[in-house]
Design an enzyme around this catalytic site. Structure first.
Site, PDB file in Angstrom:
ATOM      1  N   HIS A   1      49.529  85.687  47.694  1.00 26.38           N
ATOM      2  CA  HIS A   1      50.903  85.787  47.194  1.00 26.38           C
ATOM      3  C   HIS A   1      51.202  87.201  46.679  1.00 26.38           C
ATOM      4  O   HIS A   1      52.297  87.727  46.892  1.00 26.38           O
ATOM      5  CB  HIS A   1      51.132  84.768  46.069  1.00 26.38           C
TER       6      HIS A   1
ATOM      7  N   HIS B   1      45.377  82.043  39.851  1.00 24.53           N
ATOM      8  CA  HIS B   1      44.449  83.090  40.272  1.00 24.53           C
ATOM      9  C   HIS B   1      43.871  83.775  39.049  1.00 24.53           C
ATOM     10  O   HIS B   1      44.504  83.817  37.982  1.00 24.53           O
ATOM     11  CB  HIS B   1      45.151  84.145  41.143  1.00 24.53           C
TER      12      HIS B   1
ATOM     13  N   ASP C   1      41.770  88.811  40.960  1.00 23.32           N
ATOM     14  CA  ASP C   1      42.353  88.490  42.270  1.00 23.32           C
ATOM     15  C   ASP C   1      43.661  89.239  42.485  1.00 23.32           C
ATOM     16  O   ASP C   1      43.909  89.800  43.557  1.00 23.32           O
ATOM     17  CB  ASP C   1      42.615  86.989  42.389  1.00 23.32           C
TER      18      ASP C   1
END
Length: 414
Positions: free
Chosen positions: A300, A343, A347
């Site tokens: 994302h 996350h 990350d």
């Protein structure tokens, strides 16, 4: 020309001639002309067709002889027109060929700045300038060919990478560590900020808004084919790298709210069907897709960052509102990812860093053409060498109406 200063091409060394030959597509003759026979700028200007046919060169391919002579004659015409009209000496060529983009030396045909520029799928003329020592400028022009077949290949590459990523996400879900044995890892942000349940949906909403803005930019941009090709190649490359990182190491889930368990899929058909569900839903929770184990690094964040950088790069510098809104959506989207505890912080950080570095690296090479023909660029970034082989410099931010005007409007507008 004698003396320490020379007129343009006359100041080239064998290294400059070698770079010019590569840029004109005669790479196979570099060793023969430049290494064996030490052809420099002066001897290049004196080259004739009989020289190419007769010993010691004896080039056997007639088509290569004709094409090479056409390129040399363009260079000779350019040289003679400069010496007759400039009235002053030119700054000699740089010490190394890589210090100046090849487009300055490509010997392309000169065109006036008033050449018509077509919009929908035709080749567009882009003007460049070379500055002489007396302050005068001479214009050269390159061409930006949309090359739709390369754009189609880049789109196919991105689609295939999405399929591979979806299948790898299924595999890492199978290997997700047991939460009872491997609890969430310590994380400064996640341990300090309470989880917001609706935050991940807001992060995806930010991506949808950014994607809509970029689609409008691509639709109205005169060089939309090149932009879309770069978007597909860069995004596909980052996600291909993500497949490797999330497959080699499986991190524990970042929050107890994630109900993840391994070994949920049976045979290969079940895995393939699940991968198709992820691929068709673009991996978004807004489309009903829920995944586990694909943590290092955040997909994302990659999408948000790539969309933001393409919007800011390919819109005029004075569009401050669009640029500010793009960065706000990018940063808020990253915050929402972390606030949802979907996350780890590492990350998101790694995803942002890799996406920005790859974008800047690609565009630096494309805008300067510094390493377009180098072996290192072909080895480490083969997609760049292939997709950008016909782009002669920075892509100008020019816009036009993408659809043909109706006949009634044409008559009304005259």
């Amino acid at each position: 020309m004698r003396g320490s200063r020379s007129v343009g091409v006359a100041g080239w060394s064998s290294k400059h001639v070698a770079g010019w030959l590569r840029d004109q597509g005669f790479r196979e003759y570099v060793d023969l002309l430049c290494s064996t026979h030490r052809l420099d700028g002066v001897s290049l200007l004196c080259l004739t067709e009989s020289d190419l046919r007769a010993p010691p060169l004896e080039i056997k391919v007639l088509g290569d002889i004709k094409r090479l002579m056409l390129a040399v004659r363009r260079l000779q015409r350019q040289y003679h027109s400069v010496t007759q009209t400039s009235g002053s000496e030119l700054v000699p060529a740089p010490a190394t060929f890589s210090e100046r983009p090849l487009s300055y030396y490509d010997g392309s045909e000169e065109r006036g700045s008033g050449d018509p520029q077509h919009c929908n799928g035709t080749v567009t003329t882009v003007t460049e300038e070379q500055i002489y020592s007396n302050g005068k400028k001479k214009q050269f022009s390159g061409r930006l060919d949309p090359e739709y077949w390369k754009t189609a290949l880049s789109a196919l590459y991105a689609v295939l990478v999405c399929g591979v990523t979806s299948f790898v996400m299924v595999l890492v879900h199978e290997r997700v560590p047991d939460m009872r044995t491997y609890p969430p890892l310590p994380d400064i942000f996640l341990d300090s900020v309470p989880r917001i349940p609706w935050a991940f949906a807001m992060a995806e909403a930010c991506a949808v808004v950014l994607g809509s803005i970029l689609m409008l930019v691509l639709l109205m941009h005169k060089h939309r084919s090149i932009l879309f090709r770069r978007l597909c190649s860069l995004t596909g490359t980052v996600f291909l790298l993500r497949c490797v990182t999330m497959f080699v190491t499986s991190l524990s889930v970042p929050g107890h709210h994630l109900q993840c368990s391994g070994k949920v899929y049976g045979d290969m058909w079940d895995k393939t069907r699940r991968a198709l569900e992820i691929w068709s839903g673009l991996g978004m929770t807004l489309t009903g897709v829920k995944t586990c184990g694909d943590y290092m690094f955040s997909g994302h964040t990659v999408v948000l960052t790539m969309l933001n950088f393409f919007v800011t790069e390919y819109t005029p510098r004075n569009w401050n509102f669009i640029h500010t809104m793009s960065w706000v959506l990018n940063l808020f989207g990253i915050f929402f990812i972390l606030a949802a505890h979907e996350h780890y912080s590492i990350d998101v950080f790694i995803a942002f860093y890799i996406s920005t570095r790859l974008f800047l690296y690609y565009h630096t090479l494309a805008n300067t053409r510094a390493c377009q023909h180098s072996r290192r660029a072909r080895v480490w970034f083969p997609l760049y060498s292939f997709f950008e082989s016909s782009v002669t410099g920075p892509v100008p931010n020019e816009y036009c109406w993408p659809f043909p005007k109706p006949s009634v409007m044409k008559r009304f507008l005259g």
